[in-house]
Design a protein around this motif. Structure first.
Motif, PDB file in Angstrom:
ATOM      1  N   GLY A  15       0.855  -1.172  -0.094  1.00 24.16           N
ATOM      2  CA  GLY A  15      -0.126  -0.219   0.071  1.00 24.16           C
ATOM      3  C   GLY A  15       0.816   1.203   0.132  1.00 24.16           C
ATOM      4  N   LEU A  16       1.912   1.243   0.790  1.00 23.96           N
ATOM      5  CA  LEU A  16       2.932   2.382   1.019  1.00 23.96           C
ATOM      6  C   LEU A  16       3.483   2.444  -0.466  1.00 23.96           C
ATOM      7  N   THR A  17       4.067   1.492  -0.910  1.00 23.09           N
ATOM      8  CA  THR A  17       4.456   1.606  -2.460  1.00 23.09           C
ATOM      9  C   THR A  17       3.671   2.032  -3.406  1.00 23.09           C
ATOM     10  N   LEU A  18       2.362   1.440  -3.425  1.00 23.49           N
ATOM     11  CA  LEU A  18       1.482   2.270  -4.420  1.00 23.49           C
ATOM     12  C   LEU A  18       1.108   3.374  -4.014  1.00 23.49           C
ATOM     13  N   ARG A  19       1.016   3.933  -2.848  1.00 26.55           N
ATOM     14  CA  ARG A  19       0.776   5.394  -2.699  1.00 26.55           C
ATOM     15  C   ARG A  19       2.127   6.333  -2.943  1.00 26.55           C
ATOM     16  N   LEU A  20       3.317   5.967  -2.825  1.00 25.90           N
ATOM     17  CA  LEU A  20       4.562   6.458  -3.312  1.00 25.90           C
ATOM     18  C   LEU A  20       4.301   6.651  -4.834  1.00 25.90           C
ATOM     19  N   ALA A  21       4.224   5.676  -5.368  1.00 30.55           N
ATOM     20  CA  ALA A  21       4.191   5.598  -6.985  1.00 30.55           C
ATOM     21  C   ALA A  21       3.141   6.380  -7.617  1.00 30.55           C
ATOM     22  N   ALA A  22       1.949   6.436  -6.841  1.00 30.22           N
ATOM     23  CA  ALA A  22       0.665   7.450  -7.452  1.00 30.22           C
ATOM     24  C   ALA A  22       1.132   8.828  -7.043  1.00 30.22           C
ATOM     25  N   VAL A  23       1.814   9.171  -5.960  1.00 30.51           N
ATOM     26  CA  VAL A  23       2.059  10.554  -5.717  1.00 30.51           C
ATOM     27  C   VAL A  23       2.941  11.265  -6.640  1.00 30.51           C
ATOM     28  N   THR A  24       4.228  10.151  -6.802  1.00 28.23           N
ATOM     29  CA  THR A  24       5.293  10.482  -7.889  1.00 28.23           C
ATOM     30  C   THR A  24       4.947  10.742  -9.337  1.00 28.23           C
ATOM     31  N   SER A  25       3.837   9.891  -9.570  1.00 32.70           N
ATOM     32  CA  SER A  25       3.450   9.874 -10.950  1.00 32.70           C
ATOM     33  C   SER A  25       2.342  11.250 -11.209  1.00 32.70           C
ATOM     34  N   LEU A 158       5.094   4.507 -17.101  1.00 32.78           N
ATOM     35  CA  LEU A 158       6.499   4.001 -16.816  1.00 32.78           C
ATOM     36  C   LEU A 158       7.116   4.550 -15.671  1.00 32.78           C
ATOM     37  N   SER A 159       6.688   5.780 -15.375  1.00 35.54           N
ATOM     38  CA  SER A 159       7.197   6.545 -13.881  1.00 35.54           C
ATOM     39  C   SER A 159       6.636   5.978 -12.810  1.00 35.54           C
ATOM     40  N   PHE A 160       5.312   5.465 -13.053  1.00 35.06           N
ATOM     41  CA  PHE A 160       4.773   4.507 -11.698  1.00 35.06           C
ATOM     42  C   PHE A 160       5.413   3.283 -11.700  1.00 35.06           C
ATOM     43  N   ALA A 161       5.493   2.555 -12.644  1.00 34.57           N
ATOM     44  CA  ALA A 161       6.388   1.192 -12.653  1.00 34.57           C
ATOM     45  C   ALA A 161       7.790   1.509 -12.330  1.00 34.57           C
ATOM     46  N   HIS A 162       8.497   2.449 -12.451  1.00 37.20           N
ATOM     47  CA  HIS A 162       9.806   2.647 -11.984  1.00 37.20           C
ATOM     48  C   HIS A 162       9.874   2.964 -10.667  1.00 37.20           C
ATOM     49  N   ILE A 210       2.179  -6.856 -10.581  1.00 31.00           N
ATOM     50  CA  ILE A 210       1.802  -5.441 -10.676  1.00 31.00           C
ATOM     51  C   ILE A 210       2.570  -4.846 -12.076  1.00 31.00           C
ATOM     52  N   SER A 211       3.861  -5.249 -11.770  1.00 32.45           N
ATOM     53  CA  SER A 211       4.851  -4.509 -12.921  1.00 32.45           C
ATOM     54  C   SER A 211       4.263  -5.253 -14.312  1.00 32.45           C
ATOM     55  N   PHE A 212       4.010  -6.446 -14.238  1.00 34.60           N
ATOM     56  CA  PHE A 212       3.712  -7.288 -15.597  1.00 34.60           C
ATOM     57  C   PHE A 212       2.434  -6.629 -15.866  1.00 34.60           C
ATOM     58  N   ALA A 213       1.312  -6.085 -15.221  1.00 37.45           N
ATOM     59  CA  ALA A 213       0.092  -5.387 -15.584  1.00 37.45           C
ATOM     60  C   ALA A 213       0.324  -4.220 -16.078  1.00 37.45           C
ATOM     61  N   ILE A 214       1.225  -3.549 -15.490  1.00 36.80           N
ATOM     62  CA  ILE A 214       1.601  -2.116 -15.995  1.00 36.80           C
ATOM     63  C   ILE A 214       2.329  -2.091 -17.352  1.00 36.80           C
ATOM     64  N   LEU A 215       3.254  -3.081 -17.537  1.00 40.05           N
ATOM     65  CA  LEU A 215       3.918  -3.144 -18.910  1.00 40.05           C
ATOM     66  C   LEU A 215       2.960  -3.724 -20.010  1.00 40.05           C
ATOM     67  N   ILE A 216       1.961  -4.506 -19.773  1.00 36.59           N
ATOM     68  CA  ILE A 216       1.025  -4.772 -20.612  1.00 36.59           C
ATOM     69  C   ILE A 216       0.331  -3.670 -21.078  1.00 36.59           C
ATOM     70  N   GLY A 217      -0.028  -2.718 -19.997  1.00 35.85           N
ATOM     71  CA  GLY A 217      -0.684  -1.580 -20.312  1.00 35.85           C
ATOM     72  C   GLY A 217       0.032  -0.369 -21.358  1.00 35.85           C
TER      73      GLY A 217
END
Length: 232
Positions: A15-25, A158-162, A210-217
């Motif tokens: 959850g913390l990782t997803l929040r960090l990725a979302a805010v960063t994006s 890409l920035s979210f996945a990174h 999660i990473s695989f789903a993002i790359l498919i998108g």
């Protein structure tokens, strides 16, 4: 065979990782679009030097970025002292510090796709809009941005996945504080160090999914963008 385990701490770290990725994006979307447009259109001398600085995190070791940001954000430095005076706590080893580091670390993964998308808009369309009396800002907002939407979504994805896979920067800036800075990549490393391979497998599996789903998108968006460019 190691039994996979899904402890409650896993979902806290995810959850913390997803929040960090979302805010960063979101931050990269806000600052990356004007930056990419400026880099594409600027005629100033030395623009290639600025583009190189933006691209530097692609090749620079994450621990180097984390180390210099840690020094910059220290309470003894102007940036760190200003943050403490306003918010009352140091920037390093906080979620805000992780966001600052993640934005810098993932900057080229957003800006470069934005630039490519903007360059893909036909110059004839832009020149026609300007000839009809639209300002450069109006042309960018009503023509360039809509036609670049797939490229923009690619950059955000890409920035979210990174950010999801960060390790060195977040370790240097945030450490391993549960619920505050212990993101999934740090938790995975920590569990592996403890030889808790079942829990480590669980972290790895969720991150992989999660990473695989993002790359498919991203692949889907890139195909759509290429189709639009060919149709133009």
């Amino acid at each position: 065979m190691t039994e996979w385990q899904f402890p409650s701490e896993l979902w806290e770290a995810i959850g913390l990782t997803l929040r960090l990725a979302a805010v960063t994006s979101i931050v990269l979307l806000v600052i990356g679009i004007p930056l990419a447009s400026w880099l594409n259109n600027s005629k100033m001398r030395g623009i290639i030097f600025i583009e190189t600085l933006v691209s530097l995190p692609i090749v620079l070791p994450p621990t180097v970025i984390g180390f210099y940001l840690l020094m910059l954000m220290a309470p003894q430095q102007p940036v760190g002292a200003a943050w403490v005076s306003v918010f009352g706590h140091p920037l390093p080893f906080s979620f805000a510090g992780l966001v600052a580091g993640s934005v810098l670390y993932s900057l080229p993964f957003a800006v470069q796709p934005f630039q490519a998308a903007f360059r893909g808009v036909g110059r004839e369309l832009v020149q026609s809009a300007l000839a009809l009396g639209l300002t450069k800002r109006q042309t960018f907002r009503t023509i360039v941005l809509p036609l670049s939407k797939h490229g923009i979504l690619t950059g955000v994805s890409l920035s979210f996945a990174h950010t999801m896979g960060e390790f060195g920067v977040v370790l240097m800036l945030g450490g391993n504080i549960p619920g505050q800075t212990r993101v999934a990549s740090i938790a995975l490393y920590d569990e592996a160090q403890k030889l808790n391979y079942g829990t480590a497998h669980a972290y790895a599996l969720v991150l992989l999914a999660i990473s695989f789903a993002i790359l498919i998108g991203i692949a889907f968006l890139q195909r759509r963008q290429n189709a639009i460019l060919l149709s133009n």
